[in-house]
Design a protein around this motif. Structure first.
Motif, PDB file in Angstrom:
ATOM      1  N   GLN A 117       0.658  -1.131   0.063  1.00 19.09           N
ATOM      2  CA  GLN A 117      -0.289  -0.184  -0.064  1.00 19.09           C
ATOM      3  C   GLN A 117       0.331   1.026  -0.083  1.00 19.09           C
ATOM      4  OE1 GLN A 117      -2.377  -0.010   3.366  1.00 19.09           O
ATOM      5  NE2 GLN A 117      -4.680  -0.402   2.094  1.00 19.09           N
ATOM      6  N   GLN A 198       3.182  -0.722  10.491  1.00 17.53           N
ATOM      7  CA  GLN A 198       1.555  -1.461  10.259  1.00 17.53           C
ATOM      8  C   GLN A 198       1.573  -2.519   9.021  1.00 17.53           C
ATOM      9  OE1 GLN A 198      -0.636   1.281   8.716  1.00 17.53           O
ATOM     10  NE2 GLN A 198      -0.500   3.004   9.890  1.00 17.53           N
ATOM     11  N   ARG A 199       0.636  -3.896  10.148  1.00 16.60           N
ATOM     12  CA  ARG A 199       0.883  -4.790   8.976  1.00 16.60           C
ATOM     13  C   ARG A 199      -0.080  -5.387   8.440  1.00 16.60           C
ATOM     14  NH1 ARG A 199       2.617  -8.934  14.242  1.00 16.60           N
ATOM     15  NH2 ARG A 199       4.876  -8.664  14.588  1.00 16.60           N
ATOM     16  N   ASN A 200       0.292  -5.508   7.451  1.00 17.45           N
ATOM     17  CA  ASN A 200      -1.041  -6.344   6.299  1.00 17.45           C
ATOM     18  C   ASN A 200      -2.244  -7.118   6.614  1.00 17.45           C
ATOM     19  OD1 ASN A 200      -1.182  -5.326   3.822  1.00 17.45           O
ATOM     20  ND2 ASN A 200       0.973  -5.475   3.045  1.00 17.45           N
ATOM     21  N   ALA A 201      -2.436  -7.147   6.356  1.00 17.16           N
ATOM     22  CA  ALA A 201      -4.426  -8.556   6.857  1.00 17.16           C
ATOM     23  C   ALA A 201      -4.188  -9.535   6.549  1.00 17.16           C
ATOM     24  CB  ALA A 201      -4.991  -8.575   5.553  1.00 17.16           C
ATOM     25  N   SER A 202      -2.679 -10.781   6.420  1.00 18.51           N
ATOM     26  CA  SER A 202      -2.036 -11.826   6.251  1.00 18.51           C
ATOM     27  C   SER A 202      -0.612 -11.422   6.953  1.00 18.51           C
ATOM     28  CB  SER A 202      -2.243 -12.394   5.141  1.00 18.51           C
ATOM     29  OG  SER A 202      -1.396 -12.629   4.790  1.00 18.51           O
ATOM     30  N   PHE A 203       0.048 -12.410   7.698  1.00 15.91           N
ATOM     31  CA  PHE A 203       1.123 -12.788   7.777  1.00 15.91           C
ATOM     32  C   PHE A 203       2.406 -12.547   6.536  1.00 15.91           C
ATOM     33  CE2 PHE A 203       4.728 -15.972   8.619  1.00 15.91           C
ATOM     34  CZ  PHE A 203       5.082 -14.702   9.040  1.00 15.91           C
ATOM     35  N   GLU A 205       1.849 -11.581   4.037  1.00 20.34           N
ATOM     36  CA  GLU A 205       2.327  -9.660   3.418  1.00 20.34           C
ATOM     37  C   GLU A 205       2.906  -8.881   3.950  1.00 20.34           C
ATOM     38  OE1 GLU A 205      -2.367  -9.178   1.101  1.00 20.34           O
ATOM     39  OE2 GLU A 205      -2.331  -9.739   3.251  1.00 20.34           O
ATOM     40  N   GLU A 208       3.471  -3.190   5.790  1.00 21.39           N
ATOM     41  CA  GLU A 208       2.971  -2.312   4.849  1.00 21.39           C
ATOM     42  C   GLU A 208       4.026  -0.696   5.048  1.00 21.39           C
ATOM     43  OE1 GLU A 208      -0.830  -0.637   5.623  1.00 21.39           O
ATOM     44  OE2 GLU A 208      -1.787  -2.483   5.968  1.00 21.39           O
ATOM     45  N   ARG A 217      -0.111   8.785  11.159  1.00 21.72           N
ATOM     46  CA  ARG A 217      -1.413   8.919  12.099  1.00 21.72           C
ATOM     47  C   ARG A 217      -2.090   7.497  13.074  1.00 21.72           C
ATOM     48  NH1 ARG A 217      -6.378   9.148   8.074  1.00 21.72           N
ATOM     49  NH2 ARG A 217      -5.670   7.387   7.833  1.00 21.72           N
ATOM     50  N   PHE A 218      -1.618   6.594  12.466  1.00 26.75           N
ATOM     51  CA  PHE A 218      -2.260   5.473  13.676  1.00 26.75           C
ATOM     52  C   PHE A 218      -1.153   4.866  14.396  1.00 26.75           C
ATOM     53  CE2 PHE A 218      -5.609   4.471  10.015  1.00 26.75           C
ATOM     54  CZ  PHE A 218      -6.026   4.710  11.174  1.00 26.75           C
ATOM     55  N   GLN A 219       0.020   5.059  14.324  1.00 26.49           N
ATOM     56  CA  GLN A 219       0.564   3.852  14.970  1.00 26.49           C
ATOM     57  C   GLN A 219       2.134   4.613  15.667  1.00 26.49           C
ATOM     58  OE1 GLN A 219      -0.598   1.554  15.232  1.00 26.49           O
ATOM     59  NE2 GLN A 219       0.290  -0.416  13.884  1.00 26.49           N
ATOM     60  N   THR A 262      -2.823   1.193  19.408  1.00 28.81           N
ATOM     61  CA  THR A 262      -3.444  -0.108  19.916  1.00 28.81           C
ATOM     62  C   THR A 262      -2.960  -1.508  19.984  1.00 28.81           C
ATOM     63  OG1 THR A 262      -3.925  -0.338  17.958  1.00 28.81           O
ATOM     64  CG2 THR A 262      -5.227   0.763  19.008  1.00 28.81           C
ATOM     65  N   ASP A 263      -1.642  -0.855  19.355  1.00 28.27           N
ATOM     66  CA  ASP A 263      -0.825  -2.708  19.209  1.00 28.27           C
ATOM     67  C   ASP A 263       1.076  -2.117  19.856  1.00 28.27           C
ATOM     68  OD1 ASP A 263       0.027  -2.240  16.601  1.00 28.27           O
ATOM     69  OD2 ASP A 263      -2.425  -3.485  16.446  1.00 28.27           O
ATOM     70  N   ALA A 290       4.207  -8.753  19.254  1.00 30.57           N
ATOM     71  CA  ALA A 290       3.060  -7.944  18.807  1.00 30.57           C
ATOM     72  C   ALA A 290       2.071  -8.243  19.853  1.00 30.57           C
ATOM     73  CB  ALA A 290       2.402  -8.024  17.672  1.00 30.57           C
TER      74      ALA A 290
ATOM     75  N   ARG B 704      -8.886   1.819  11.408  1.00 32.69           N
ATOM     76  CA  ARG B 704      -7.882   0.983  11.522  1.00 32.69           C
ATOM     77  C   ARG B 704      -8.280   0.108  11.761  1.00 32.69           C
ATOM     78  NH1 ARG B 704      -3.443  -0.783   8.904  1.00 32.69           N
ATOM     79  NH2 ARG B 704      -1.578  -1.691  10.206  1.00 32.69           N
ATOM     80  N   GLN B 708      -4.420  -9.133  17.210  1.00 29.64           N
ATOM     81  CA  GLN B 708      -3.586  -8.310  18.494  1.00 29.64           C
ATOM     82  C   GLN B 708      -2.455  -8.945  18.228  1.00 29.64           C
ATOM     83  OE1 GLN B 708      -5.507 -10.775  18.512  1.00 29.64           O
ATOM     84  NE2 GLN B 708      -4.944 -12.761  19.638  1.00 29.64           N
ATOM     85  N   GLY B 710      -1.284  -7.214  15.558  1.00 31.59           N
ATOM     86  CA  GLY B 710      -0.794  -5.862  14.485  1.00 31.59           C
ATOM     87  C   GLY B 710      -1.406  -6.132  12.931  1.00 31.59           C
ATOM     88  N   ASN B 711      -1.904  -7.269  12.501  1.00 30.48           N
ATOM     89  CA  ASN B 711      -2.014  -7.319  11.131  1.00 30.48           C
ATOM     90  C   ASN B 711      -3.577  -6.493  11.179  1.00 30.48           C
ATOM     91  OD1 ASN B 711      -0.894 -10.270  11.965  1.00 30.48           O
ATOM     92  ND2 ASN B 711       0.096  -9.442  10.533  1.00 30.48           N
ATOM     93  N   ARG B 712      -3.633  -5.723  10.130  1.00 29.33           N
ATOM     94  CA  ARG B 712      -5.181  -5.455   9.880  1.00 29.33           C
ATOM     95  C   ARG B 712      -5.955  -6.518   9.789  1.00 29.33           C
ATOM     96  NH1 ARG B 712      -5.437  -3.749   5.231  1.00 29.33           N
ATOM     97  NH2 ARG B 712      -3.734  -3.247   4.419  1.00 29.33           N
ATOM     98  N   GLN B 797      -8.874   3.835  15.800  1.00 29.41           N
ATOM     99  CA  GLN B 797      -8.109   2.897  15.365  1.00 29.41           C
ATOM    100  C   GLN B 797      -8.438   1.410  16.817  1.00 29.41           C
ATOM    101  OE1 GLN B 797      -3.186   2.068  15.282  1.00 29.41           O
ATOM    102  NE2 GLN B 797      -3.530   0.359  15.141  1.00 29.41           N
ATOM    103  N   THR B 799      -7.877  -2.857  18.236  1.00 32.85           N
ATOM    104  CA  THR B 799      -7.484  -3.606  17.993  1.00 32.85           C
ATOM    105  C   THR B 799      -8.788  -4.583  18.624  1.00 32.85           C
ATOM    106  OG1 THR B 799      -5.334  -3.059  18.889  1.00 32.85           O
ATOM    107  CG2 THR B 799      -5.744  -5.225  18.972  1.00 32.85           C
ATOM    108  N   ASN B 865      -7.410 -15.126   1.237  1.00 29.57           N
ATOM    109  CA  ASN B 865      -6.666 -15.592   2.175  1.00 29.57           C
ATOM    110  C   ASN B 865      -7.742 -15.986   3.326  1.00 29.57           C
ATOM    111  OD1 ASN B 865      -5.888 -13.283   2.208  1.00 29.57           O
ATOM    112  ND2 ASN B 865      -4.307 -13.806   3.683  1.00 29.57           N
ATOM    113  N   PHE B 866      -8.733 -15.188   3.049  1.00 34.30           N
ATOM    114  CA  PHE B 866     -10.064 -14.425   4.299  1.00 34.30           C
ATOM    115  C   PHE B 866     -11.009 -15.812   4.388  1.00 34.30           C
ATOM    116  CE2 PHE B 866      -7.634 -10.797   5.204  1.00 34.30           C
ATOM    117  CZ  PHE B 866      -7.781 -10.862   7.201  1.00 34.30           C
TER     118      PHE B 866
END
Lengths: 391, 1494
Positions: A117, A198-203, A205, A208, A217-219, A262-263, A290, B704, B708, B710-712, B797, B799, B865-866
């Motif tokens: 991204q 920021q991590r992606n949607a899966s391990f 990936e 980001e 903004r977030f992290q 948040t993490d 994490a 966002r 836990q 940290g993955n979206r 954001q 979690t 993958n979801f």
């Protein structure tokens, strides 16, 4: 089940004697003039501009792959292709240069790295190094944590970086790095502060490359440091030992802390890189943890903290007369150390590469097998032929 | 001048000619058969195909479907299928248009046309009367080449859209009446005919003559007409009364005739004396006399009871010359892509239907009457209307009516009493009290006038139409005032205070209206015309009565707009002659003054008395005024700024359209910006009025969501609106469904489904509580108060912690819908995102009769993958039950349904076979699933009439005639134990539960005053429900935990504790409701509280109830077995009368016999004194759990599953869900074939919030069995069940039950804090069973702590069930015939109970529930033998339940099949190839009613 997964690797190992015989034939023909002619052209880049103390050159890189993947293969699960056929892996263009030698810069775009991204920006940094004791670099740049991530993917002995490294080592992001060669050419300390990770949607990936234009903004922020030692002689660029020569050794490690809102994520890595007489070995281990900043209010059966680990080692040999190398890489990956599932894998990749013009123009054939240690066995092996052109 | 100029001119001219020619060819007037895809319209709901018919002119394009069978609602073809404007942009033509119209087709007396059904041409001769088939068709009648008209003509005979309507068939009716059991006596139809006159008190009433008068057979001819320049479709339908049956014609006398009649022959009624019967048989036969030309039907011009037209009244029935009427209109499916709009009610017609219902008015009896109805799609809109050619105003109207136009609510009873039995008014003769009460209620609720006296227009006061119109108007007003002050005042005096009378024009003179008896999201019947008042003619003394009016014509218009109501309705104003001015305006963003496109603008009728009065400050404030003044929301029309494609071509923020003159308020509204101020505007005839509207900028929330690690992760964000004090709103919150906003309930303003856990949501500025969720395995993150300001972006954001461990299990939903289904408009992308946002890992795309492949959309969204998916379809016969099948072969070349198996004209066996033919992959991984098997029309077991207690088929009435289901195949694999969030459909309710719920429900509906929610004890069932159920409630809490008490005693106290808590909660809710703002709101809240209470009782299955269920049998068998209960339907009175009557004899006697009848007190005595009878099952509502248990008992192994059946996002996908033990918890690692194999093996646990794991082992014996396994337990040890129940931290379960062999063998109460994830995790000891047994676990909660709301929403209004619809109709019908029914009731036949609806609680907080599939235990080592299994033929396969059809040997005669079935050749097989199967025979008179393929 895994017997015939290895069969492809074994078949490639059998090819080595054949290639060795080809070496003799090549010597007889004499020097390959194409490589000799092409190397300086490609090294120089596509175009070069000089104006007094200012220099800039245009560079590019192109990876095209073709081959076969198993029916369960998914790009988002780290596999090289999702369907069989052709895939444009990378198309990059960039400019790098310098001003008065002490100020260097690089801007690079990746048009085809659609998994990332944050737009096509791959590199955008400026570095000022007035002395080897001190320099800093700011911009969108490598995150100085894992050695195998910091090494250019153009210079691997395989088609691409190891799956575990891509998944666990933060790639380029935006921040400031201070570096110091404490022992010039032998010991380097790097400290950096970056936008939070920021991590992606899966391990698979990985991380980001976001926050380029918006700020973190977030992290919030991530803090990183690493130490690299090359006690004997400089290792030189690239993973395989294309130059040959005496023993060279590199080792070091890094760590980071990402203070997400948040993490939070902690990471540590260590590596050993050895080159000698055409052989190479590169091993690296990465661990991270994490955990949510806000803990759940009750003990759960699924832990709130997630620990992950990967360790990989690649070993190979470059047959100089025929400019061909063979490398085998083995990885262990556990994407959640508290769970025994398909995320616990051993990945073995065997790669045969013919270096037409060193790493600038090369063709690689790689067979990769992924062995799920638990859970369902997936059909995600791959056999890929890749061509790389870099200039 | 030179040659170059000439050349250029010539070329230009040639180019112009070519362009014109091309345009004319492409867009000119024409009607043709569609020969290529490029000729079709295209769009979100386009269903047209090559072979259908195209009508187009320069303005619009219409596709009429060819003859069926079709995959659309109009099964038989010849319907209006696709409609769009002519498009000019190249990207919008050649099948790429914007059709959002679902379908429309005409109806007459609830019958529709089937072009495949031949019409009948009558031939008269000496040999008798003969009917010859004339093939029905869809054809080009005029191709438009004359430039005048293009016409597609559809002809055919009538058909039943629902099989249930075949009760209108004459042969069926006579078959059903012969014999009929009345008050225990079995009467044949002649005896019944003899009885009827005495019953009604009219000696001349002839049953067969009455049947002759009902119009139940039609030939249809519809012309779909387009003319140049008209943006609307004319639909002219002629219905011709056809012979009721060939059987009747065959008995007609020889009739030589040489007349040729253009409109067919008249018919006459002939009598026949039947030996042994005193009542002559009567039939209608064609005679040698030409019928009249078709009569133009009258339009409906105000709401009226159409049943009265169709079926007449008792007055009509006893009139020998009476002829039943014809009511016509159309089934109009705007479709979910074009939400319907009606003036007065806006986009929320549901609200009108329900609020009427809550006030005791059914829209079936008092339909919504609107000048037009519209549907608004994207870039296209539609409006539907008729024109009354007899419309007149003022003195031009020949007649008037003095009518009651307003009644003060407190005068309701008095006015009803004053109307009852009056003979001098224009009401039914001797208007019955019930009918009078119904009319007064309608007058109060719907502002429907009650005409009292006809007043001829006074011609002497009329200055004539040559006079100055103003003078004439003045004279008219004077005359009206005179009538009101004279006869009007005298009449008003009869009704006293609180009644307003007015002089209204006669019905004929009013502008036409369409009547909408019932409106759902996508479908309705729109009634437009009627013909009544016809009488038969006496051809002479002793000559038969003749009917020479055999055909009727009616015309409707469908106009097409650009994407708002205003542009769709504009042409109709011209057609209807409505004077209009023009409203124009611009919508701006404030303060940027940026013009805004595609903003909805609503024109509201100004409720203020005077223009100087203050303008309401919000829509809510406006609505209160409007409802008070107009009886509805006063929404007149809807505009859109830069409507349709103008937003792209000429964006300016402007809107414009014709509007009838008047004072209005205009308001812009946008879901993401809120509403503008209400701006007053006055529109005058032929003048332009202008208004400027300003909307604030939307706010944004940039979010966002991570896990836990940290993955979206995918997630749902629910934004619940807060009030000024920061308290979450309930119900619609700040949403206004009337203005097109979503209805989410719980005050949720917006629900965002994020596929990747990151994005930006635009929201109307305001304060919100944000709930971030990811289904039932994750925590919920709450942001309690988020301020969203205009043009500001708020970062968010969170979690989400994965809390529930489902290792090895995949969360699936195997029944979901999206846009491919006719009743869903949900885009595929949203469906996919919603699935992952709810934490689903595998879904089956089960769109109605469409095979759908989610693969491309999942890849497009990057969610591979979801989510794994099944290529699937829901085969959806309208009335035979719905079935899912997966995986299916997706055939891209097989039309828009992609190879989905058809079902029309097929038997169930053939439907099953076709589903299997489309299987993709090996049989062992192919699943056929019976959906919602007890869901009335759409449930297989319900339609088969399977009796839950013995599994035989009950086939009264319609089911008896269902040839399609005479063979009942049972080779499906799984069936839905839970469908949607409907917990009320799990256990069969008891008669007591049903009675108490329904009685209190009615008591609430009957309320006229919110304060009276405090019901009087003794006189009210609600009052009983609202007090503590026992005297010891105070002790219960402590006693339930008292270790000094035995386990059984503690359990009993725990039950008592819960009951006390339920009643206390209901009581508090009723108290809160009594303080609600307005009676309707109070009723809604009280109903919600009642439903929550009733549901809990229904969820709780006691041993008493369970025993009563399985001890029930048919009345005949119960008579010979005193240990059994007779099936009493849902009548608590029947179940309990004998028992209660012993101590309270008054309950067992009618009032006329000196008793009290079944009063509230009797209802309560039954519960308290005869609990074993109160607990008997309500067998009119068998539900699924008992079916499942029964199946397991006999070895009929069907896997229980739970699916959402979600059609949108308001009803969440994945609630409930089916967990399948597929060896992985990772969708990327899953293979759907493995999933299916695991499902077929029963490795399934169902979750409506609770995730249950269950394993069994025997103490002292190695080995353990999991769900789906068989445990060999040959040792002596007890069984040890390991049960683990998990719920996430935001709710809990409280009860865990182990069921074995249809009995609850263990009950455990738990009380964990809801933050605890493992609500229960322990080994439970169970005694070793004596026989092979199955075991399963159910877990659920009943308290507020077990509620998953508001993350999972309740059904805001509940469900409109077919039974409710029938009940609404029946209510009105009963009112019309109340005096007859009173007489029938005196014979002991309770018709009211036959027709009255049975309400089940259908709107309540979402409570956690879950169940496992069974583990089977083999105690003798000989393999598992189900406890009640039988293997009659010794083939090693347990006998299926008796309702299932099995192969049979015809030589064995009656013994070949279970009782009630016969060994017959399978339909479609014969001779040597005949396959004999046991079937429920279809009576002879039914054959042919349904066209079943040979």
């Amino acid at each position: 089940m895994h017997v015939h997964r290895f069969s492809g690797i074994l078949a490639m190992l059998c090819c080595v004697p054949v290639l060795a015989r080809a070496e003799e034939t090549a010597e007889a023909i004499g020097p390959r003039t194409f490589a000799d002619k092409a190397l300086p052209v490609l090294q120089r880049g596509a175009a070069r501009f000089e104006a007094g103390p200012f220099e800039a050159s245009l560079h590019g890189r192109l990876n095209v792959w073709t081959g076969w993947v198993g029916s369960d293969a998914l790009l988002s699960e780290g596999d090289p292709m999702q369907e069989y056929g052709f895939r444009m892996r990378r198309v990059r263009f960039g400019v790098d240069g310098s001003l008065f030698k002490t100020v260097t810069f690089g801007i690079e775009m990746d048009l085809f790295d659609s998994e990332k991204q944050g737009g096509p920006l791959y590199d955008a940094w400026v570095d000022w190094t007035p002395t080897h004791w001190f320099g800093f670099q700011v911009g969108f740049q490598k995150f100085p944590f894992a050695k195998t991530e910091m090494n250019s993917s153009a210079g691997t002995a395989h088609l691409d970086r190891a799956l575990g490294v891509k998944a666990m080592a933060p790639s380029n992001t935006l921040g400031l790095v201070i570096h110091s060669d404490l022992w010039k050419d032998h010991l380097r300390l790097t400290l950096g502060v970056f936008n939070g990770l920021q991590r992606n949607a899966s391990f698979w990936e990985g991380y980001e490359g976001v926050g380029v234009s918006l700020g973190s903004r977030f992290q919030r922020l991530a803090y990183v440091g690493r130490l690299d030692i090359e006690p004997l002689a400089r290792l030189g660029s690239g993973e395989p030992d294309l130059q040959g020569g005496p023993v060279r050794l590199g080792l070091g490690g890094g760590g980071f802390y990402s203070d997400g809102k948040t993490d939070e994520i902690f990471g540590a890595s260590g590596y050993l890189h050895l080159k000698a007489y055409g052989f190479h070995f590169l091993g690296e281990a990465i661990w991270d943890r994490a955990r949510p900043q806000k803990q759940p209010t009750t003990v759960t059966t699924t832990p709130a903290e997630v620990d992950r680990v990967t360790a990989q080692g690649t070993i190979g040999y470059f047959i100089r007369p025929i400019t061909t190398g063979l490398a085998v890489r083995t990885e262990y990956i556990d994407n959640h150390m508290d769970q025994k599932d398909e995320g616990d894998q051993v990945v073995v990749a065997a790669t045969l590469t013919h270096y037409l013009v060193q790493h600038y123009l090369k063709a690689s054939f790689e067979y990769q097998t992924r062995i799920e240690l638990h859970g369902r066995k997936l059909k995600n092996d791959s056999a890929i032929l890749g061509i790389q052109l870099a200039f | 001048m030179n040659g170059r100029i000439l050349w250029r001119g010539a070329l230009l001219g040639l180019a112009s000619l070519l362009w014109w020619t091309a345009c004319t060819d492409g867009r000119g007037l024409r009607a043709k058969r569609v020969e290529s895809q490029a000729e079709l319209i295209g769009g979100p709901t386009a269903k047209g195909k090559v072979g259908d018919y195209l009508l187009e002119n320069d303005r619009i394009r219409v596709v009429i479907s060819g003859p069926g069978p079709t995959f659309t609602a109009g099964l038989f073809g010849g319907t209006v299928l696709d409609v769009d404007l002519q498009r000019t942009r190249s990207q919008d033509v050649q099948g790429r248009g914007f059709d959002a119209f679902a379908e429309a087709f005409p109806l007459a007396n609830l019958l529709i046309v089937n072009p495949m059904n031949p019409t009948r041409a009558i031939r008269l001769s000496d040999a008798g009367v003969r009917a010859e088939d004339v093939q029905g068709s869809v054809s080009v009648f005029k191709d438009g080449s004359d430039g005048q008209e293009a016409v597609i003509r559809v002809t055919g005979h009538s058909a039943y859209i629902f099989d249930v309507l075949k009760m209108l068939n004459r042969d069926f009716l006579e078959g059903m009446l012969n014999p009929l059991t009345v008050a225990g006596l079995e009467l044949d139809m002649y005896q019944l005919a003899d009885l009827l006159p005495a019953l009604v008190g009219e000696p001349d009433l002839n049953l067969f003559g009455l049947l002759n008068r009902l119009q139940i057979s039609f030939d249809f001819q519809t012309d779909y007409i387009l003319r140049p320049g008209e943006p609307f479709l004319r639909q002219v339908t002629t219905v011709t009364l056809a012979p009721q049956s060939d059987r009747l014609l065959q008995g007609c006398p020889p009739t030589p005739c040489d007349k040729t009649c253009e409109f067919g022959y008249a018919v006459a009624e002939f009598s026949e004396t039947v030996s042994g019967a005193s009542t002559p048989y009567k039939r209608m036969c064609p005679v040698c006399q030409c019928a009249e030309a078709p009569a133009e039907m009258a339009t409906f011009n105000e709401s009226r009871d159409f049943f009265q037209v169709l079926l007449g009244t008792l007055d009509g029935w006893v009139d020998p010359l009476w002829k039943g009427g014809v009511v016509t209109g159309d089934f109009l499916f705007f479709g979910s892509d074009a939400p319907p709009f009606a003036p007065g009610f806006g986009f929320d017609i549901d609200r009108k239907v329900y609020e009427d219902l809550w006030q005791g008015v059914g829209t079936m009896g008092s339909p919504i009457a609107a000048e037009w109805v519209a549907g608004v799609g994207e870039n296209v809109s539609y409006a539907w209307a008729t024109v009354n050619p007899r419309e007149r105003r003022g003195f031009d109207c020949p007649g008037h009516r003095l009518a009651i136009v307003r009644i003060t609510p407190d005068r309701e009873d008095a006015v009803a009493q004053a109307l009852t039995g009056q003979n001098d008014l224009d009401l039914a003769k001797n208007l019955a009290a019930r009918d009078a009460a119904a009319r007064v209620r309608q007058a109060i609720v719907d502002r429907r006038p009650i005409p009292l006296v006809s007043v001829p227009t006074d011609r002497t006061s009329d200055p004539g139409n040559q006079a100055d119109p103003a003078l004439r108007d003045q004279a008219y007003r004077q005359w009206v005032a005179g009538v009101l002050s004279g006869p009007g005042q005298a009449l008003a005096a009869r009704f006293g205070e609180g009644v307003d009378l007015d002089l209204l024009p006669a019905h004929d003179c009013l502008p036409s209206r369409v009547l909408v008896p019932l409106f759902t999201t996508s479908a309705t019947a729109v009634l437009t015309h009627f013909a009544e008042g016809d009488t038969l003619k006496a051809a002479g003394e002793d000559a038969p009565l003749v009917d020479d009016r055999r055909a009727y014509t009616f015309t409707r218009y469908l106009s097409v707009g650009e994407g708002d109501v205003a542009t769709a309705v504009a042409p109709l104003y011209g057609l209807r002659g409505t004077p209009t001015g023009t409203l124009e305006g611009v919508v701006f963003e404030d303060p940027s003054r940026k013009p805004l496109s595609h903003i909805d603008v609503f024109l509201l009728q100004d409720p203020r008395e005077k223009p100087e009065d203050p303008i309401p400050t919000s829509f809510a404030a406006y609505r209160r005024l409007a409802v008070d003044r107009f009886g509805n929301s006063g929404i007149v029309s809807h505009f859109q700024s830069d409507v349709g494609l103008r937003a792209q071509t000429e964006p300016s923020g402007s809107f414009e359209g014709p509007v009838p003159p008047g004072r209005y308020l205009a308001m812009a509204h946008d879901p993401e910006r809120g509403s503008s101020a209400l701006e007053p505007v006055e529109v005058r005839v032929s003048e332009r009025s202008r208004v400027l509207l300003f909307l604030q900028a939307p706010g944004e929330v940039a979010y966002r969501v991570t896990d836990q690690a940290g993955n979206r992760i995918p997630a749902r964000l629910s934004f619940q609106a807060l009030d000024e004090t920061g308290k979450p709103l309930d119900w619609d919150g700040t949403n206004e469904p009337e203005l097109g906003d979503h209805r989410y309930d719980h005050g949720v303003r917006k629900a965002e489904h994020s596929g990747h856990g990151e994005g930006t949501v635009r929201l109307a500025p305001g304060r919100y509580r944000v709930l971030v969720s990811r289904g039932m395995e994750y925590a919920v993150a709450e942001v309690p108060d988020l301020e969203v300001a205009p043009a500001q972006t708020v970062p968010l954001q969170v979690t989400l912690i994965r809390e529930v461990d489902t290792t090895g299990w995949l969360a699936g939903d195997f029944h979901v819908h999206a846009v491919a289904s006719v009743d869903s408009s949900l885009p595929m992308e949203t469906r996919i995102r919603a699935a992952v946002a709810e934490g689903l890992e595998v879904v089956a795309a089960t769109d109605h009769d469409h095979i759908v492949d989610y693969g491309p959309w999942i890849r497009q969204e990057g969610l591979e993958n979801f989510l794994k998916y099944e290529v699937a379809a829901e085969v959806s016969p309208l009335e035979y039950g719905h079935f899912n099948a997966f995986p299916m072969r997706y055939d891209d070349t097989a039309g828009f349904v992609h190879g989905a198996p058809g079902w029309h004209g097929l038997t169930m066996r053939q439907i099953f076979d076709r589903m299997r033919e489309m299987r993709d992959g090996p049989p062992e991984s192919f699943v056929m699933e019976a959906n919602h098997p007890r869901d009335g029309f759409m449930g297989y077991l319900a339609q088969l009439g399977v009796k839950g207690y013995d599994m035989t088929r009950k086939r009264p009435g319609m089911e008896l005639c269902n040839q399609v289901m005479s063979e009942a195949p049972c080779d499906f694999d799984s069936f839905e134990v839970q469908n949607g969030k409907n917990l009320q459909y799990l256990h069969t309710p008891t008669v007591g539960e049903a009675e108490r719920h329904n009685r209190c429900y009615r008591e609430i509906l009957d309320l006229r005053d919110a304060k009276r929610l405090a019901f009087e004890p003794g006189a009210s069932v609600c009052a009983w429900l609202l007090v503590d159920p026992v005297a010891d409630c105070d002790r219960a809490e402590a006693a339930a935990r008292d270790p000094a008490l035995g386990e059984a005693e503690r359990l009993a106290w725990a039950v008592t504790r819960d009951h006390c808590a339920w009643h206390r909660e209901a009581r508090e809710a009723f108290q809160a409701a009594s303080k609600a703002d307005g009676l309707l709101s109070a009723k809604r809240q009280a109903l919600e509280a009642l439903k929550a209470l009733s549901l809990r009782y229904q969820l709780e299955r006691t041993d008493l109830e369970n025993d009563a269920f399985f001890n029930t049998t048919s009345e005949e068998q119960a008579a010979s077995d005193p240990t059994k209960f007779a099936d009493v339907g849902c009548s608590q009175q029947k179940a309990c009368e004998a028992c209660v009557g012993k101590r309270h004899p008054e309950c067992a006697k009618k009032v006329s016999d000196g008793g009290t009848g079944w009063t509230t007190a009797c209802v309560i005595w039954c519960r308290d004194e005869c609990p074993e009878h109160d607990a008997r099952p309500c067998t009119d509502r068998f539900e699924v759990l008992e079916d499942w248990f029964h199946f397991l008992d006999i070895g009929f192994d069907k896997v229980g599953v739970a699916n959402s059946d979600s059609h949108g996002t308001a009803k969440e996908i994945g609630h409930p869900r089916t967990y399948v033990q597929a060896g992985t918890d990772s969708p990327a690692a899953a293979d759907v074939r493995d999933v299916n194999r695991a499902m077929k093996a029963g490795r399934v646990t169902l979750s409506s919030g609770a995730f249950i794991e269950f394993s069994l082992r025997q103490e002292g014996t190695p080995g353990q069995a999991s769900i789906g396994d068989v445990l060999t337990a040959t040792g002596d040890g007890d069984l040890l069940a390991h049960i683990r129940v998990q719920t996430p931290s935001w709710y809990r379960v409280e009860r865990i039950e182990v069921w074995s062999n249809s009995r609850r063998v263990k009950q455990i109460f738990v009380d964990p804090p809801k933050e605890v994830i493992e609500d229960f995790n322990a080994e439970v000891r169970l005694p070793r069973p004596e026989i092979d047994s199955w075991y399963l676990v159910i877990a659920y909660g009943t308290s507020g702590e077990a509620s998953m709301s508001p993350v999972y929403k309740r059904e805001p209004y509940g469900n409109i069930l077919i039974s409710t619809v029938i009940a609404l109709a029946a209510d009105q019908l009963l009112a019309n015939f109340s005096s007859l029914l009173d007489k029938v009731s005196s014979l002991g036949l309770d018709v009211s109970s036959l027709l009255g609806s049975l309400e089940l609680p259908d709107s309540y907080p979402s409570l956690a529930w879950g169940a496992t599939n069974p583990i089977r235990v083999d105690v003798d080592g000989g393999g598992f033998r189900p406890p009640r299994a039988v293997d009659t033929n010794g083939d090693g396969v347990w006998d299926p339940p008796p309702f299932c059809s099995v192969p049979c040997d015809p030589s064995k005669g009656e013994a070949a099949c279970p009782a009630g079935q016969a060994c017959l050749p399978r339909i479609g097989t014969s001779g040597a190839d005949a396959v004999h199967v046991c079937q429920s025979p279809t009576p002879e008179y039914c054959v042919g009613l349904q066209r079943v393929s040979p």
